[in-house]
Design an enzyme around this catalytic site. Structure first.
Site, PDB file in Angstrom:
ATOM      1  N   LYS A  84       0.842  -1.210   0.000  1.00 15.39           N
ATOM      2  CA  LYS A  84       0.000   0.000   0.000  1.00 15.39           C
ATOM      3  C   LYS A  84       0.876   1.258   0.000  1.00 15.39           C
ATOM      4  O   LYS A  84       0.609   2.219  -0.725  1.00 15.39           O
ATOM      5  CB  LYS A  84      -0.911  -0.009   1.241  1.00 15.39           C
ATOM      6  CG  LYS A  84      -2.042  -1.018   1.125  1.00 15.39           C
ATOM      7  CD  LYS A  84      -2.763  -1.256   2.439  1.00 15.39           C
ATOM      8  CE  LYS A  84      -3.762  -2.405   2.264  1.00 15.39           C
ATOM      9  NZ  LYS A  84      -4.384  -2.844   3.516  1.00 15.39           N
ATOM     10  N   GLN A 127      -4.622  -1.489   9.683  1.00 18.97           N
ATOM     11  CA  GLN A 127      -4.479  -2.824   9.087  1.00 18.97           C
ATOM     12  C   GLN A 127      -5.052  -3.876  10.037  1.00 18.97           C
ATOM     13  O   GLN A 127      -4.671  -3.941  11.206  1.00 18.97           O
ATOM     14  CB  GLN A 127      -2.998  -3.104   8.798  1.00 18.97           C
ATOM     15  CG  GLN A 127      -2.741  -4.395   8.056  1.00 18.97           C
ATOM     16  CD  GLN A 127      -3.312  -4.398   6.632  1.00 18.97           C
ATOM     17  OE1 GLN A 127      -3.262  -3.394   5.933  1.00 18.97           O
ATOM     18  NE2 GLN A 127      -3.861  -5.511   6.223  1.00 18.97           N
ATOM     19  N   ASP A 133     -11.205   2.931   4.175  1.00 21.33           N
ATOM     20  CA  ASP A 133     -11.504   1.492   4.106  1.00 21.33           C
ATOM     21  C   ASP A 133     -13.018   1.259   4.099  1.00 21.33           C
ATOM     22  O   ASP A 133     -13.471   0.151   3.797  1.00 21.33           O
ATOM     23  CB  ASP A 133     -10.905   0.770   5.323  1.00 21.33           C
ATOM     24  CG  ASP A 133      -9.791  -0.191   4.931  1.00 21.33           C
ATOM     25  OD1 ASP A 133      -9.656  -0.476   3.725  1.00 21.33           O
ATOM     26  OD2 ASP A 133      -9.079  -0.661   5.832  1.00 21.33           O
TER      27      ASP A 133
END
Ligand code: NDP
Length: 310
Positions: A67, A110, A133
């Site tokens: 990422k 994460q 997200d």
């Protein structure tokens, strides 16, 4: 839900049954980096993405590095906050600081988090307008209610883009199509179903208690598999001419990556199918960058950019 423009007619893949997620994602990232550059020229703002990672999960570290690399390639400001161990209070304070940081437009924590940290509490602490997200309940609630402006989880958003690209080459649309989503997680199955419903598909969701999965598959013009079991969807279940999107990532004993769908057999029946690897996977990071670009535009009071079918 997404603004969309169509750049050119049939892609190079028009004769292929394989939906090449790798090259579609690469083209999307190229477009995102161009849009980020022109946004920066107009606003003097560089889109900024922060990723928080806790613990020593090797797979998580690989994802976070990927990422970071992609964000930098796209010309974004990229910040990775990595801690071996952290208390819940410290992690929440870190998120508060990122929420207040004007250089950061997107925040991602994460998952999974190590034991002792409550994922839901942590996710809810992210400011919804920075929740790239799309896991915050404000964003998932908006998606379910069909309210404009929600951040949508990156994997289903990436699947939708692949489906749109494929249907575009087939000069077809999602409207009225029988779509089956196998899996009902909050990060893939449920948002995927909501996105397809918003596109006027007729959506069925299957899960571990579903009794007649082979029959449901046989009537699905669009089949999305998000189960997490290698070769679980049998080739003969696939409807002739269906579009098949395989979200699953499963590690075989020999280390190879396998999808949820029996690829070789399904390919013979499907009109188009995503491979694993090289299908849905590359789209997830591309969509993370896309959501961050959108967040930066919103923060600057700019019109939302349009995603191109290219
Ligand atoms: P979850 O484990 O959270 O969900 C799996 C879903 O599959 C559940 O809803 C479960 O049903 C359902 N399921 C399990 N067994 C069956 C069965 N026998 N019949 C029908 N449905 C069943 O997984 P995720 O949604 O997080 O991920 C799914 C897959 O996608 C995984 O392989 C994951 O690695 C991959 N993935 C890939 C990404 C990418 O970037 N390509 C990103 C995210 C995930 P129930 O709810 O009843 O338990």
């Amino acid at each position: 839900m997404e603004n969309t423009t169509i750049e050119n007619s049939a892609s190079e893949n028009s004769n292929s049954k394989i939906i090449d997620g790798k090259s579609i994602a690469a083209r999307l990232v190229e477009d995102i980096s161009q849009q980020a550059q022109s946004f920066r020229q107009k606003s003097a703002i560089q889109p900024g993405l922060a990723v928080c990672i806790v613990g020593d999960n090797p797979a998580s570290r690989v994802y976070v590095r990927a990422k970071e690399k992609r964000a930098q390639q796209a010309g974004f400001h990229s910040l990775v906050l990595q801690k071996e161990a952290i208390s819940q209070e410290e992690l929440l304070a870190q998120i508060d600081a990122l929420n207040d940081d004007p250089k950061i437009h997107g925040i991602l924590v994460q998952l999974p988090l190590p034991q002792g940290l409550e994922e839901r509490t942590v996710i809810e602490r992210i400011a919804p307008h920075k929740d790239v997200d799309g896991f915050h309940t404000e964003n998932s609630g908006k998606l379910m209610c069909g309210i404009e402006g929600a951040f949508v989880p990156c994997t289903p958003l990436g699947c939708l883009h692949l489906i749109r690209c494929q249907l575009h080459t087939m000069r077809d649309s999602l409207e009225g199509k029988n779509a089956l989503v196998v899996g009902r997680s909050n990060i893939v199955g449920k948002p995927m179903a909501a996105l397809l419903l918003a596109e006027n598909a007729t959506v069925t969701i299957a899960h571990s208690k579903t009794r007649n999965l082979p029959e449901l598959c046989q009537s699905a013009e669009l089949l999305i598999a998000a189960v997490g079991r290698a070769n679980f969807i049998k080739g003969e279940w696939v409807k002739q001419g269906a579009i098949v999107i395989d979200v699953g990532i499963n590690r075989a004993e020999n280390g190879a990556l396998l999808g949820d769908v029996e690829f070789d057999k399904a390919q013979k029946r499907a009109a188009a199918i995503t491979p694993v690897p090289g299908g849905v996977g590359p789209m997830t990071i591309a969509m993370l960058l896309w959501n961050t670009l959108v967040a930066a535009h919103k923060a600057a009071g700019f019109k939302k950019p349009e995603i191109k079918i290219i």
